[in-house]
Design an enzyme around this catalytic site. Structure first.
Site, PDB file in Angstrom:
ATOM      1  N   HIS A  92     122.275  54.363 -63.745  1.00 49.48           N
ATOM      2  CA  HIS A  92     120.810  54.440 -63.664  1.00 49.48           C
ATOM      3  C   HIS A  92     120.242  53.068 -63.972  1.00 49.48           C
ATOM      4  O   HIS A  92     120.688  52.394 -64.906  1.00 49.48           O
ATOM      5  CB  HIS A  92     120.271  55.461 -64.667  1.00 49.48           C
ATOM      6  CG  HIS A  92     118.790  55.367 -64.894  1.00 49.48           C
ATOM      7  ND1 HIS A  92     117.875  55.466 -63.866  1.00 49.48           N
ATOM      8  CD2 HIS A  92     118.060  55.157 -66.033  1.00 49.48           C
ATOM      9  CE1 HIS A  92     116.652  55.335 -64.361  1.00 49.48           C
ATOM     10  NE2 HIS A  92     116.746  55.142 -65.665  1.00 49.48           N
ATOM     11  N   HIS A  94     116.501  50.253 -63.297  1.00 50.32           N
ATOM     12  CA  HIS A  94     115.100  50.068 -62.904  1.00 50.32           C
ATOM     13  C   HIS A  94     115.009  48.931 -61.894  1.00 50.32           C
ATOM     14  O   HIS A  94     114.151  48.054 -62.004  1.00 50.32           O
ATOM     15  CB  HIS A  94     114.237  49.768 -64.124  1.00 50.32           C
ATOM     16  CG  HIS A  94     114.206  50.869 -65.148  1.00 50.32           C
ATOM     17  ND1 HIS A  94     113.579  50.724 -66.371  1.00 50.32           N
ATOM     18  CD2 HIS A  94     114.702  52.120 -65.130  1.00 50.32           C
ATOM     19  CE1 HIS A  94     113.709  51.842 -67.061  1.00 50.32           C
ATOM     20  NE2 HIS A  94     114.390  52.707 -66.326  1.00 50.32           N
ATOM     21  N   TYR A 113     121.492  52.907 -40.788  1.00 51.51           N
ATOM     22  CA  TYR A 113     122.581  53.887 -40.890  1.00 51.51           C
ATOM     23  C   TYR A 113     123.240  53.911 -42.265  1.00 51.51           C
ATOM     24  O   TYR A 113     123.869  54.906 -42.661  1.00 51.51           O
ATOM     25  CB  TYR A 113     123.628  53.642 -39.795  1.00 51.51           C
ATOM     26  CG  TYR A 113     124.508  52.431 -39.989  1.00 51.51           C
ATOM     27  CD1 TYR A 113     125.639  52.499 -40.808  1.00 51.51           C
ATOM     28  CD2 TYR A 113     124.228  51.233 -39.349  1.00 51.51           C
ATOM     29  CE1 TYR A 113     126.451  51.396 -40.986  1.00 51.51           C
ATOM     30  CE2 TYR A 113     125.038  50.130 -39.517  1.00 51.51           C
ATOM     31  CZ  TYR A 113     126.138  50.208 -40.341  1.00 51.51           C
ATOM     32  OH  TYR A 113     126.949  49.119 -40.521  1.00 51.51           O
ATOM     33  N   TYR A 209     134.926  56.316 -44.796  1.00 43.78           N
ATOM     34  CA  TYR A 209     134.462  54.930 -44.957  1.00 43.78           C
ATOM     35  C   TYR A 209     135.142  54.286 -46.155  1.00 43.78           C
ATOM     36  O   TYR A 209     135.146  54.814 -47.259  1.00 43.78           O
ATOM     37  CB  TYR A 209     132.944  54.920 -45.156  1.00 43.78           C
ATOM     38  CG  TYR A 209     132.336  53.534 -45.277  1.00 43.78           C
ATOM     39  CD1 TYR A 209     132.044  52.789 -44.139  1.00 43.78           C
ATOM     40  CD2 TYR A 209     132.041  52.963 -46.515  1.00 43.78           C
ATOM     41  CE1 TYR A 209     131.459  51.528 -44.225  1.00 43.78           C
ATOM     42  CE2 TYR A 209     131.469  51.709 -46.613  1.00 43.78           C
ATOM     43  CZ  TYR A 209     131.190  51.001 -45.462  1.00 43.78           C
ATOM     44  OH  TYR A 209     130.620  49.752 -45.563  1.00 43.78           O
TER      45      TYR A 209
END
Length: 215
Positions: A92, A94, A113, A209
């Protein structure tokens, strides 16, 4: 990895997040799934001063070890692990562009994409709630169930993945996408997007991927 190794990896991720310009000061937090709970950064200690002994263990019932205080956002980290068994690490921050898009209360649509890196066709923005609150954790639950990366209105970004390297990569990728989105919005408020059929093709390709072919 054992606890000390995982704790050091959390610290290294925090420092790299700052180096990449994804975070400022003591904002943001990082965790990994561990032993029927998680390891998470503590509250209020600058990243550069962290040692593995500072990292806090939080059990799945929300209790944590005596004498340590986890990040104020520990509840939404725990929520991510409870509702996404595929996630073993959560980042997490900012980040400036992600926070700017969240202030506009906009999800990032399929402008590129690479949105598919989130496992969804958009990066959703969940409603605002006070940091550390159970209401925010509930909003996170709703968003993270749909996408591995979400924006928190008037706040920032959460990204979760199978490990810390992938979670940090995803967080960085979403910050780049947020930057692209803001630049496109400045030119044309009706930003062109890829259609759902095109995104479904990319989502299917993303299932492999970055996988290495074993010989």
């Amino acid at each position: 990895m054992n606890r000390i190794e995982l704790s050091q990896q959390i610290i290294d991720t925090c420092l790299e997040m700052t180096r990449l310009g994804l975070n400022q000061g003591t904002a943001g937090n990082v965790s990994v799934r561990f032993d029927n709970g998680m390891l998470i950064t503590p509250t209020g200690i600058p990243y550069e001063k962290l040692t593995p002994e500072h990292i806090v263990y939080v059990a799945e019932d929300g209790t944590f070890e005596e004498g340590k205080l986890p990040s104020s956002e520990w509840l939404f980290h725990l929520t991510c692990y409870q509702h996404r068994p595929d996630m073993n690490a959560v980042v997490h921050n900012h980040a400036i562009n992600c926070a700017a898009v969240s202030i506009l209360n906009k999800s990032i649509p399929a402008i590129h994409y690479m949105i598919a890196a989130s496992g969804a066709t958009e990066i959703p923005c969940v409603p605002y709630a006070t940091f550390g609150s159970s209401r925010l954790a509930k909003y996170v639950e709703e968003g993270i169930s749909k996408s591995k990366a979400i924006l928190l209105q008037h706040h920032g970004l959460i990204a979760g993945e199978a490990n810390l390297d992938k979670a940090l990569w995803l967080a960085h990728e979403v910050e780049v996408l947020a930057d692209l989105y803001l630049k496109a919005l400045a030119i044309n408020p009706d930003v062109p997007t890829l259609d759902d059929a095109s995104m479904q093709v990319v989502l299917e390709k993303f299932k492999s991927y970055g996988l290495r072919v074993e010989k």
